[in-house]
Design a protein around this motif. Structure first.
Motif, PDB file in Angstrom:
ATOM      1  N   ARG A 132       0.848  -1.190   0.000  1.00 52.80           N
ATOM      2  CA  ARG A 132       0.000   0.000   0.000  1.00 52.80           C
ATOM      3  C   ARG A 132       0.885   1.243   0.000  1.00 52.80           C
ATOM      4  NH1 ARG A 132      -5.217   0.166  -1.144  1.00 52.80           N
ATOM      5  NH2 ARG A 132      -5.825   1.467   0.623  1.00 52.80           N
ATOM      6  N   SER A 133       0.453   2.281  -0.699  1.00 54.29           N
ATOM      7  CA  SER A 133       1.249   3.487  -0.817  1.00 54.29           C
ATOM      8  C   SER A 133       1.564   4.053   0.567  1.00 54.29           C
ATOM      9  CB  SER A 133       0.490   4.524  -1.636  1.00 54.29           C
ATOM     10  OG  SER A 133       1.315   5.609  -1.946  1.00 54.29           O
ATOM     11  N   GLY A 134       2.847   4.391   0.778  1.00 56.68           N
ATOM     12  CA  GLY A 134       3.280   4.944   2.052  1.00 56.68           C
ATOM     13  C   GLY A 134       3.770   3.914   3.041  1.00 56.68           C
ATOM     14  N   ALA A 135       3.503   2.629   2.773  1.00 62.04           N
ATOM     15  CA  ALA A 135       3.965   1.565   3.670  1.00 62.04           C
ATOM     16  C   ALA A 135       5.409   1.201   3.341  1.00 62.04           C
ATOM     17  CB  ALA A 135       3.063   0.342   3.548  1.00 62.04           C
ATOM     18  N   VAL A 136       6.030   0.447   4.238  1.00 59.61           N
ATOM     19  CA  VAL A 136       7.413   0.017   4.029  1.00 59.61           C
ATOM     20  C   VAL A 136       7.464  -0.948   2.846  1.00 59.61           C
ATOM     21  CG1 VAL A 136       9.364  -1.194   5.071  1.00 59.61           C
ATOM     22  CG2 VAL A 136       7.934   0.312   6.467  1.00 59.61           C
ATOM     23  N   SER A 137       8.481  -0.797   2.013  1.00 61.19           N
ATOM     24  CA  SER A 137       8.602  -1.651   0.829  1.00 61.19           C
ATOM     25  C   SER A 137       8.754  -3.116   1.227  1.00 61.19           C
ATOM     26  CB  SER A 137       9.803  -1.216  -0.016  1.00 61.19           C
ATOM     27  OG  SER A 137       9.589   0.075  -0.541  1.00 61.19           O
ATOM     28  N   PRO A 138       8.113  -4.033   0.474  1.00 68.29           N
ATOM     29  CA  PRO A 138       8.116  -5.446   0.841  1.00 68.29           C
ATOM     30  C   PRO A 138       9.328  -6.193   0.293  1.00 68.29           C
ATOM     31  CG  PRO A 138       6.699  -5.107  -1.044  1.00 68.29           C
ATOM     32  CD  PRO A 138       7.251  -3.758  -0.691  1.00 68.29           C
ATOM     33  N   THR A 139       9.953  -6.984   1.130  1.00 74.30           N
ATOM     34  CA  THR A 139      11.103  -7.778   0.687  1.00 74.30           C
ATOM     35  C   THR A 139      10.888  -9.274   0.872  1.00 74.30           C
ATOM     36  OG1 THR A 139      12.139  -7.442   2.851  1.00 74.30           O
ATOM     37  CG2 THR A 139      12.753  -5.910   1.096  1.00 74.30           C
ATOM     38  N   THR A 140       9.675  -9.686   1.313  1.00 76.36           N
ATOM     39  CA  THR A 140       9.324 -11.107   1.414  1.00 76.36           C
ATOM     40  C   THR A 140       7.885 -11.271   0.916  1.00 76.36           C
ATOM     41  OG1 THR A 140       8.318 -11.050   3.621  1.00 76.36           O
ATOM     42  CG2 THR A 140      10.727 -11.299   3.516  1.00 76.36           C
ATOM     43  N   PRO A 141       7.492 -12.498   0.524  1.00 76.53           N
ATOM     44  CA  PRO A 141       6.100 -12.723   0.111  1.00 76.53           C
ATOM     45  C   PRO A 141       5.104 -12.367   1.208  1.00 76.53           C
ATOM     46  CG  PRO A 141       7.478 -14.601  -0.482  1.00 76.53           C
ATOM     47  CD  PRO A 141       8.310 -13.714   0.370  1.00 76.53           C
ATOM     48  N   GLN A 142       5.464 -12.630   2.469  1.00 77.63           N
ATOM     49  CA  GLN A 142       4.562 -12.334   3.574  1.00 77.63           C
ATOM     50  C   GLN A 142       4.288 -10.832   3.693  1.00 77.63           C
ATOM     51  OE1 GLN A 142       2.923 -14.633   5.190  1.00 77.63           O
ATOM     52  NE2 GLN A 142       1.792 -13.105   6.386  1.00 77.63           N
ATOM     53  N   HIS A 143       5.299 -10.013   3.421  1.00 77.07           N
ATOM     54  CA  HIS A 143       5.103  -8.566   3.437  1.00 77.07           C
ATOM     55  C   HIS A 143       4.028  -8.155   2.432  1.00 77.07           C
ATOM     56  CE1 HIS A 143       9.532  -7.870   4.907  1.00 77.07           C
ATOM     57  NE2 HIS A 143       8.731  -8.305   5.865  1.00 77.07           N
ATOM     58  N   VAL A 144       4.055  -8.781   1.258  1.00 77.12           N
ATOM     59  CA  VAL A 144       3.076  -8.467   0.209  1.00 77.12           C
ATOM     60  C   VAL A 144       1.672  -8.815   0.686  1.00 77.12           C
ATOM     61  CG1 VAL A 144       2.348  -8.917  -2.161  1.00 77.12           C
ATOM     62  CG2 VAL A 144       4.789  -8.871  -1.601  1.00 77.12           C
ATOM     63  N   LEU A 145       1.518 -10.006   1.223  1.00 75.51           N
ATOM     64  CA  LEU A 145       0.204 -10.455   1.682  1.00 75.51           C
ATOM     65  C   LEU A 145      -0.319  -9.574   2.803  1.00 75.51           C
ATOM     66  CD1 LEU A 145       0.842 -14.304   1.669  1.00 75.51           C
ATOM     67  CD2 LEU A 145      -0.561 -13.019   0.051  1.00 75.51           C
ATOM     68  N   GLU A 146       0.557  -9.179   3.714  1.00 77.13           N
ATOM     69  CA  GLU A 146       0.134  -8.332   4.834  1.00 77.13           C
ATOM     70  C   GLU A 146      -0.328  -6.954   4.361  1.00 77.13           C
ATOM     71  OE1 GLU A 146       3.602  -8.275   7.246  1.00 77.13           O
ATOM     72  OE2 GLU A 146       3.271 -10.273   8.109  1.00 77.13           O
ATOM     73  N   SER A 147       0.310  -6.441   3.309  1.00 76.33           N
ATOM     74  CA  SER A 147       0.007  -5.088   2.853  1.00 76.33           C
ATOM     75  C   SER A 147      -1.131  -5.046   1.843  1.00 76.33           C
ATOM     76  CB  SER A 147       1.262  -4.450   2.235  1.00 76.33           C
ATOM     77  OG  SER A 147       1.042  -3.092   1.950  1.00 76.33           O
ATOM     78  N   LEU A 148      -1.151  -5.994   0.902  1.00 77.39           N
ATOM     79  CA  LEU A 148      -2.109  -5.938  -0.197  1.00 77.39           C
ATOM     80  C   LEU A 148      -3.276  -6.910  -0.050  1.00 77.39           C
ATOM     81  CD1 LEU A 148       0.245  -5.563  -3.288  1.00 77.39           C
ATOM     82  CD2 LEU A 148      -1.111  -3.798  -2.170  1.00 77.39           C
TER      83      LEU A 148
END
Length: 308
Positions: A132-148
């Protein structure tokens, strides 16, 4: 991999790993797919996106390159260096990718999963960071799932991103190379190949690439906002059912169904078409200031701003 490639070709969004961060990928020649990227991220304005390709040969289908670009690509690609270059007039890339500008930010990621997916899909992929815009950039698949969450059709897992820092962005659209965003490829490394480069000091509120600057495309015609009708000598950009809205030398409707995603997909192309109609001004109906309407209105306000 085959399902992800098919999803990209069909205009769906797929998160993919690169050596820098995970990207939220959409087909770069599909206006609706690119609009869906902005919608999924909640991006506040139409900042240019980076187009991802497998390598230098594929990049030349979409951009006009010079010797500097070729030397840098041969040395650093695949890798974390993005080059901003003039777009080919017949490229077919969505105008939303470059926020209406005549340049394109393009790179070839080195991550083997990204390479495999780009080759399997066979299409250029616009891919900002998958968060999501403004969130910390994702470096793992889990980061993507948590944000998007469910805003993305698929996440292609490729482990932790080895670099974890966004790509360096270098503008080569003019005679003087300009560093628009520092990143994993160092300025000194670039200067050893092509000589001195300037660090941009321009306005980050009007970016020419992700992470920085330069004025958005503005039509030659004046732009009049919140119009409830148009004069006989005005072009008219409408939204929603407009059958009983009067006026206009010529008109285009961003979305008869009041669909903000469709309106975003049509915005830059329609502004250009109306600008080429010969009208001295473009009247624009009100756009709801919600969802992608926030970004659309941001772009329209810039187009309507007083000019120096």
């Amino acid at each position: 991999m085959a399902r992800a490639a098919e999803a990209l070709r069909d205009g769906e969004l797929v998160a993919l790993p690169t050596e820098t961060v995970y990207g939220l990928g959409g087909k770069a020649t599909d206006d609706r797919a690119v609009a869906a990227i902005f919608a999924a991220k909640g991006r506040p304005s139409f900042n240019p996106l980076i187009v991802h390709v497998p390598g230098w040969a594929e990049a030349q289908q979409w951009v006009v390159a010079d010797e500097r670009a070729e030397e840098l690509a041969q040395h650093f690609w695949p890798g974390p260096l993005t080059l901003v270059l003039p777009r080919r007039p017949d490229s077919g890339l969505s105008l939303l990718v470059s926020a209406g500008l005549d340049s394109v930010a393009i790179r070839a990621p080195s991550h083997p999963v990204a390479q495999a997916l780009l080759k399997a899909a066979g299409v250029p992929v616009a891919a900002p960071s998958a968060n999501r815009s403004g969130a910390v950039s994702p470096t793992t698949p889990q980061h993507v799932l948590e944000s998007l969450g469910d805003r993305v059709r698929m996440v292609v897992a490729g482990g932790k991103c080895p670099v974890g820092l966004e790509s360096t962005v270098l503008d080569l659209t003019g005679p003087e190379p300009v560093l628009l965003r520092p990143g994993a490829v160092l300025r000194e490394e670039i200067e050893r190949l092509i000589g001195p480069i300037r660090v941009s000091q321009e306005d980050p509120a009007a970016p020419k690439s992700p992470g920085q600057l330069a004025s958005h495309y503005a039509p030659n015609a004046a732009v009049r906002l919140n119009a409830d009708g148009a004069g006989p000598d005005e072009a008219f950009l409408t939204f929603g059912p407009d059958r009983f809205v009067p006026g206009g030398l010529t008109r285009l409707n961003l979305s008869l169904e009041s669909d903000l995603n469709e309106a975003a997909a049509n915005l830059f192309a329609y502004l250009r078409q109306l600008d080429q109609s010969g009208a001295k001004s473009i009247a624009v109906m009100p756009i709801p200031d919600e969802g992608l309407g926030v970004a659309i209105n941001d772009r329209l306000r810039r187009a309507a701003a007083p000019r120096g």
